[in-house]
Design an enzyme around this catalytic site. Structure first.
Site, PDB file in Angstrom:
ATOM      1  N   LYS A 154       0.817  -1.213   0.000  1.00 37.57           N
ATOM      2  CA  LYS A 154       0.000   0.000   0.000  1.00 37.57           C
ATOM      3  C   LYS A 154       0.855   1.270   0.000  1.00 37.57           C
ATOM      4  CE  LYS A 154      -2.402  -0.717   3.759  1.00 37.57           C
ATOM      5  NZ  LYS A 154      -1.925  -2.030   4.241  1.00 37.57           N
TER       6      LYS A 154
ATOM      7  N   ARG B 277      -9.605   1.488   8.815  1.00 31.39           N
ATOM      8  CA  ARG B 277      -9.131   0.148   9.122  1.00 31.39           C
ATOM      9  C   ARG B 277     -10.156  -0.640   9.920  1.00 31.39           C
ATOM     10  NH1 ARG B 277      -3.488   1.046   9.001  1.00 31.39           N
ATOM     11  NH2 ARG B 277      -2.132  -0.710   9.373  1.00 31.39           N
TER      12      ARG B 277
ATOM     13  N   ARG C  76      11.434  -6.931   4.853  1.00 29.95           N
ATOM     14  CA  ARG C  76      11.234  -5.485   4.768  1.00 29.95           C
ATOM     15  C   ARG C  76      12.178  -4.726   5.709  1.00 29.95           C
ATOM     16  NH1 ARG C  76       5.303  -2.938   4.291  1.00 29.95           N
ATOM     17  NH2 ARG C  76       5.074  -3.066   6.528  1.00 29.95           N
TER      18      ARG C  76
ATOM     19  N   ARG D  50      11.353  -2.510  11.353  1.00 30.79           N
ATOM     20  CA  ARG D  50      10.348  -1.854  12.179  1.00 30.79           C
ATOM     21  C   ARG D  50       9.839  -2.854  13.212  1.00 30.79           C
ATOM     22  NH1 ARG D  50       6.113   0.938   8.162  1.00 30.79           N
ATOM     23  NH2 ARG D  50       4.729  -0.476   9.230  1.00 30.79           N
TER      24      ARG D  50
ATOM     25  N   ARG E 150      -0.925  -8.513  13.234  1.00 34.14           N
ATOM     26  CA  ARG E 150      -1.493  -7.540  12.295  1.00 34.14           C
ATOM     27  C   ARG E 150      -2.395  -8.231  11.275  1.00 34.14           C
ATOM     28  NH1 ARG E 150       3.638  -4.681  10.081  1.00 34.14           N
ATOM     29  NH2 ARG E 150       2.241  -3.253   8.987  1.00 34.14           N
TER      30      ARG E 150
HETATM   31  P1  AMP Z   1       0.721   1.133   8.864  1.00 30.31           P
HETATM   32  O1  AMP Z   1       1.958   1.906   8.562  1.00 30.31           O
HETATM   33  O2  AMP Z   1      -0.478   1.638   8.091  1.00 30.31           O
HETATM   34  O3  AMP Z   1       0.899  -0.353   8.723  1.00 30.31           O
HETATM   35  O4  AMP Z   1       0.347   1.406  10.403  1.00 30.31           O
HETATM   36  C1  AMP Z   1       1.222   1.043  11.437  1.00 30.31           C
HETATM   37  C2  AMP Z   1       0.476   0.925  12.747  1.00 30.31           C
HETATM   38  O5  AMP Z   1      -0.173   2.182  13.074  1.00 30.31           O
HETATM   39  C3  AMP Z   1      -0.659  -0.081  12.755  1.00 30.31           C
HETATM   40  O6  AMP Z   1      -0.198  -1.399  13.013  1.00 30.31           O
HETATM   41  C4  AMP Z   1      -1.543   0.459  13.874  1.00 30.31           C
HETATM   42  O7  AMP Z   1      -0.991   0.172  15.143  1.00 30.31           O
HETATM   43  C5  AMP Z   1      -1.447   1.961  13.677  1.00 30.31           C
HETATM   44  N1  AMP Z   1      -2.485   2.454  12.738  1.00 30.31           N
HETATM   45  C6  AMP Z   1      -2.291   3.006  11.504  1.00 30.31           C
HETATM   46  N2  AMP Z   1      -3.462   3.344  10.935  1.00 30.31           N
HETATM   47  C7  AMP Z   1      -4.430   2.995  11.816  1.00 30.31           C
HETATM   48  C8  AMP Z   1      -5.853   3.070  11.807  1.00 30.31           C
HETATM   49  N3  AMP Z   1      -6.532   3.564  10.755  1.00 30.31           N
HETATM   50  N4  AMP Z   1      -6.524   2.600  12.903  1.00 30.31           N
HETATM   51  C9  AMP Z   1      -5.868   2.115  13.965  1.00 30.31           C
HETATM   52  N5  AMP Z   1      -4.537   1.988  14.039  1.00 30.31           N
HETATM   53  C10 AMP Z   1      -3.801   2.436  12.991  1.00 30.31           C
END
Ligand code: AMP
Length: 207
Positions: free
Chosen positions: A13, A88, A127, A153, A164
């Site tokens: 994404k 999400r 990654r 990360r 996740r």
């Molecule tokens: P990402 O970079 O989009 O994978 O987001 C990393 C982390 O941020 C996720 O595993 C969640 O802990 C938090 N996060 C990001 N976007 C959301 C969202 N829309 N709702 C809840 N937690 C989020």
């Protein structure tokens, strides 16, 4: 154009969103990036989000909904936006709908990048992230240039990835029928090279 990019963690994404926003000239709104920036800056919100993010948990809906509500009314988002990592959960999707209706604007499309769990686990273990600017690399498919410092990360570690994926199936997948019923969903097979996935996305949008 107002777009949402959905897909399991590690579906590509972030990479695809960067390419698409360049093409479309709209801001890339990533809740993950916004939360990581808050953690780095040590804000109150960042402190709350840090532990949850490290263990692959979702940050509470009200926090992310508030962040996105404020962000989509900023001047640069008036011409459109690409939301990445939001909504999400079903409540987030409903809150976004309400916010868009209040602003008298509508979504153009929701793109789902489809990748099976087994492929995701393989991708994420390779990654790497450059903490300096957040660029994502992959040891095999897109290695970091010499001299660029990279880290794994915390939420890319195998235990967190499993968590996740579980969260994705339980909390995020219900937004797919929500957008499908509105006729907005475009499915794109994400199991291809980044260039091919970009082409498929543009084709799905009719661009
Ligand atoms: P990402 O970079 O989009 O994978 O987001 C990393 C982390 O941020 C996720 O595993 C969640 O802990 C938090 N996060 C990001 N976007 C959301 C969202 N829309 N709702 C809840 N937690 C989020």
């Amino acid at each position: 154009m107002r777009l949402i990019l959905v897909g399991p963690p590690g579906a590509g994404k972030g990479t695809q969103a960067k390419r698409l926003v360049e093409h479309l000239g709209v801001p890339h709104i990533s809740t993950g990036d916004m939360l990581r920036a808050a953690v780095k800056a040590g804000t109150e919100l960042g402190k709350k989000a840090d532990e949850l993010m490290k263990s692959g948990q979702l940050v509470p809906d009200d926090i992310v909904i508030g962040m996105v509500r404020e962000r989509i009314v900023e001047p640069d988002a008036q011409k459109g936006f690409m939301l990445d990592g939001f909504p999400r959960t079903r409540p987030q999707a409903e809150a976004l709908d309400t916010a868009l209706q209040a602003a008298d604007v509508a979504l153009d499309a929701v793109i789902l990048i489809d990748v099976a769990d087994e492929a995701i686990e393989k991708r994420i273990t390779g990654r790497r992230c450059a903490p300096a600017d957040g660029t994502i690399y992959h040891v095999e498919y897109d290695p970091p240039p010499p001299g660029v410092e990279v880290i794994i990360r915390a939420d890319d570690r195998p235990e967190a990835v499993k968590e996740r994926l579980t969260k994705y199936h339980r909390d995020t997948k219900p937004i797919i029928p929500f957008y499908e019923s509105k006729g907005l969903l475009k499915r794109v097979d994400g199991l291809a090279s980044p260039d091919d996935v970009t082409k498929r996305m543009l084709a799905a949008l009719g661009i």
